[in-house]
Write an enzyme that holds these catalytic residues in place. Structure first.
Site, short mmCIF file in Angstrom:
data_model
loop_
_atom_site.label_atom_id
_atom_site.label_comp_id
_atom_site.label_asym_id
_atom_site.label_seq_id
_atom_site.Cartn_x
_atom_site.Cartn_y
_atom_site.Cartn_z
N TRP A 164 42.65 30.70 45.78
CA TRP A 164 41.94 30.43 44.61
C TRP A 164 40.98 29.87 44.05
CZ3 TRP A 164 45.24 33.97 42.82
CH2 TRP A 164 45.86 34.10 41.62
N ASP A 221 36.70 28.27 35.59
CA ASP A 221 36.20 29.41 34.01
C ASP A 221 37.96 28.87 34.31
OD1 ASP A 221 36.03 30.98 35.65
OD2 ASP A 221 35.85 32.28 33.82
N GLU A 224 39.61 32.07 36.15
CA GLU A 224 39.12 31.89 37.26
C GLU A 224 38.59 32.70 37.89
OE1 GLU A 224 43.99 33.31 36.99
OE2 GLU A 224 43.92 31.05 37.11
N GLU A 225 37.24 32.86 37.60
CA GLU A 225 35.99 33.82 38.17
C GLU A 225 35.21 32.81 39.33
OE1 GLU A 225 37.67 37.80 36.50
OE2 GLU A 225 35.98 36.77 35.62
N GLU A 477 49.77 41.85 29.05
CA GLU A 477 48.23 40.81 29.02
C GLU A 477 47.27 41.61 28.45
OE1 GLU A 477 45.84 40.57 32.09
OE2 GLU A 477 46.20 38.10 32.60
C1 NOJ Z 1 43.09 36.90 38.93
C2 NOJ Z 1 43.51 35.94 37.62
O1 NOJ Z 1 44.21 35.06 36.86
C3 NOJ Z 1 41.83 36.58 36.51
O2 NOJ Z 1 41.82 35.87 35.75
C4 NOJ Z 1 40.94 37.58 37.26
O3 NOJ Z 1 39.91 38.36 36.75
C5 NOJ Z 1 41.59 38.11 38.59
N1 NOJ Z 1 42.29 37.21 39.40
C6 NOJ Z 1 40.33 38.48 39.29
O4 NOJ Z 1 40.18 37.54 40.01
C1 NOJ Z 2 44.98 35.50 34.10
C2 NOJ Z 2 43.74 34.42 33.16
O1 NOJ Z 2 42.36 35.09 33.64
C3 NOJ Z 2 44.10 32.74 33.36
O2 NOJ Z 2 43.31 32.23 31.92
C4 NOJ Z 2 45.10 32.14 33.10
O3 NOJ Z 2 45.63 31.68 32.82
C5 NOJ Z 2 46.32 33.44 34.01
N1 NOJ Z 2 46.18 34.52 34.13
C6 NOJ Z 2 48.10 33.83 33.84
O4 NOJ Z 2 48.13 33.77 32.52
#
Ligand code: NOJ
Ligand code: NOJ
Length: 532
Positions: A164, A221, A224-225, A477
């Site tokens: 992750w 960030d 999560e990227e 979402e």
């Molecule tokens: C799942 C993450 O939570 C989301 O924010 C991200 O854009 C995708 N994975 C792709 O990395």
């Molecule tokens: C993906 C989002 O990018 C992230 O900000 C969030 O925490 C997770 N999904 C779970 O909702």
């Protein structure tokens, strides 16, 4: 029956004050008699009013152990499941960020209603926060504090062992902000003694230690990227430390208070680095090859609760909102269609996370480009309502600066010379500092027009949210950039929280407009009497 009456009365007041003019598309400033208002506005008001309960239900449904979507689903008490979706995508986890933001809205709910069921959930969250903190995980351990940066956990409390983007340093900051707000409510509402709040401080302090010792170190960030230093993260950290200074003082821990204070000062200066002079907006991540435009900037301001240096009405925030919306307007095919439906000028449109986004929601359907998100679209409405509240209550002139001119320009109606003076200005070099280029007296028609128009513009973004939710009123979402249908994780807790936040802020903005009307009426009658 009583509820029905009060709804229609308040809808009426809104109509009177905002001069909503659904009949005269694109010319929002011309106020017509309220008798001509179609029931479109009222219908929207009813939808908005319903969201107060609807979004609360949506949030509670995803909280363990008893939430309707997660009961018997192996979810510990106080755990916020991001979405009940277990595959394509699997969001059946407890994200520290989503959890803290969601519980923050329940703290507000508890402080307003004193609802005991909500209090039980908050208390369970406190216990859960503690057990999460002390659970060793792939980011590290409690002893070294490093474990606090872990972004997500299994719903039964076990660490998540997969790969992750970790660590994510906004989580502990947001959790501290949420728990300190809860402690404050307990102090004020229940007159809880400092002694009895010690158990809360035991959970809050490790988060504050984590934040104060690691804010200058890069992490992932909120999306999560990307690894780096991020505006959203820094804003959450700054707020945690500012609140932490007061709370640790209350808890008789002056050494900690002094340390948090020093670190907060450093962060405050650091936050200024996110302003990009050449681009004319804040950037989401320092030194990133991306444009820097990101709904995260708006979310950062929203969740910093009016704190200096970037409250919602701040010029840098509004300039960033303007640039983000301008980009998004041309980005998604549905925005062409939506803007013909919008009754504001400029048109409110669907908003995604950031221009370069390619995450399609992981729902196994086609599309290798990002889509608009409910929570991002709601965040634009939220910031605009925050701006309206500020404009309506501020005693001084409405000031338009070089940074916000582009945002305000479409709302200025009185004279072509005013617009011309902007264009003169815009040919000169962009300045670092915010410089006043136009100012309107608080009592001027122009100020009133602008306030009403921004309010209507804000409503436009909530109308986009409404349009893309399904018949049950659920929020996933994302919604598809081309078809507008919902995509990605269903019943996303954060979507409900974001719509709820925007709707609550709308109520405050309406209130401010009412107070302004009363105040202006009083001033006018005093002036009248003085003349006689
Ligand atoms: C799942 C993450 O939570 C989301 O924010 C991200 O854009 C995708 N994975 C792709 O990395
Ligand atoms: C993906 C989002 O990018 C992230 O900000 C969030 O925490 C997770 N999904 C779970 O909702």
């Amino acid at each position: 029956m009583r509820i029905y009456c009060s709804v229609s009365v308040s809808a009426w007041i809104v109509v009177l004050l905002t001069g909503v003019n659904a009949l005269d598309h694109g010319r929002v400033w011309q106020r017509q008699s309220p008798f001509l208002i179609s029931n479109k506005a009222t219908e929207f008001d009813e939808w908005v009013n319903k969201q107060i309960q609807h979004t609360l239900d949506g949030i509670l449904a995803n909280i363990g152990p008893d939430g309707a979507n997660v009961a018997y689903g192996n979810v510990n008490p106080g755990v916020v499941v991001a979405s009940p979706s277990k595959d394509a995508p699997n969001y059946y986890y407890h994200w520290v960020r989503d959890g803290a933001i969601t519980m923050g809205s329940l703290v507000q709910e508890y402080s307003e209603t004193g609802n005991e069921t909500i209090k039980k959930i908050l208390d369970a969250y406190v216990d859960n926060a503690r057990s999460t903190q002390i659970t060793a995980n792939p980011s590290g351990t409690f002893e070294h504090l490093s474990g606090l940066g872990e972004p997500k956990f299994e719903t039964d409390g076990r660490p998540f062992q997969g790969d992750w983007g970790r660590p994510q340093r906004d989580g502990p900051a947001l959790r501290a902000v949420c728990l300190i707000s809860y402690a404050k409510v307990l102090m004020e509402k229940e007159k809880s003694s400092m002694e009895s709040l010690k158990y809360l401080y035991k959970v809050i302090k490790p988060d504050l230690e984590y934040v104060s010792n690691s804010w200058a170190i890069p992490g992932y960030d909120l999306w999560e990227e990307v690894q780096g230093l991020h505006f959203f993260t820094a804003m959450a950290q700054y707020q945690a430390l500012i609140l932490g200074v007061d709370f640790s003082t209350d808890m008789n821990d002056p050494g900690a208070a002094a340390w948090y204070h020093t670190q907060a000062n450093g962060l405050e200066r650091f936050l200024l680095a996110f302003w990009d002079d050449e681009r004319g907006h804040l950037v989401s991540t320092l030194g990133s090859p991306r444009s820097g435009l990101d709904a995260a900037i708006l979310l950062a301001s929203i969740h910093s609760n009016g704190l200096y240096p970037y409250p919602m009405h701040n010029d840098a925030v509004i300039a960033s909102l303007q640039a983000l919306v301008a980009d998004m307007r041309g980005r998604y095919p549905i925005n062409d269609e939506d803007s013909t439906l919008s009754d504001t000028e400029p048109a409110a449109v669907a908003i995604g996370r950031y221009p370069e986004d390619v995450y399609n929601g992981g729902d196994g359907r086609s599309g290798d480009l990002g889509n608009p998100w409910f929570l991002c679209t709601a965040s634009v409405a939220h910031v605009l309502y925050g701006l309206v509240e500020h404009l309506a209550l501020s005693p001084g002139s409405l000031v338009i600066s070089n940074l916000t001119a582009e945002f305000y320009l479409p709302f200025i109606v009185s004279s072509p010379e005013l617009k011309a003076s902007y264009y003169d200005f815009s040919t000169t070099a962009v300045s670092t500092r915010s410089e006043t280029i136009l100012a309107f007296e608080p009592s001027s028609n122009e100020t009133q027009n602008i306030i009403e128009s921004v309010m209507e513009y804000a409503d436009g973004f909530l109308k986009v949210v409404r349009r893309h939710s399904d018949v049950q009123g659920e929020f996933s979402e994302q919604f598809d950039r081309t078809t507008g249908f919902m995509r990605g994780a269903r019943q996303l807790t954060w979507s409900y929280e974001a719509v709820r936040g925007a709707v609550k802020m709308r109520g405050r903005a309406q209130d401010a407009i009412r107070r302004r009307a009363i105040y202006m009426g009083e001033v006018a009658s005093l002036q009248q009497r003085a003349k006689l």
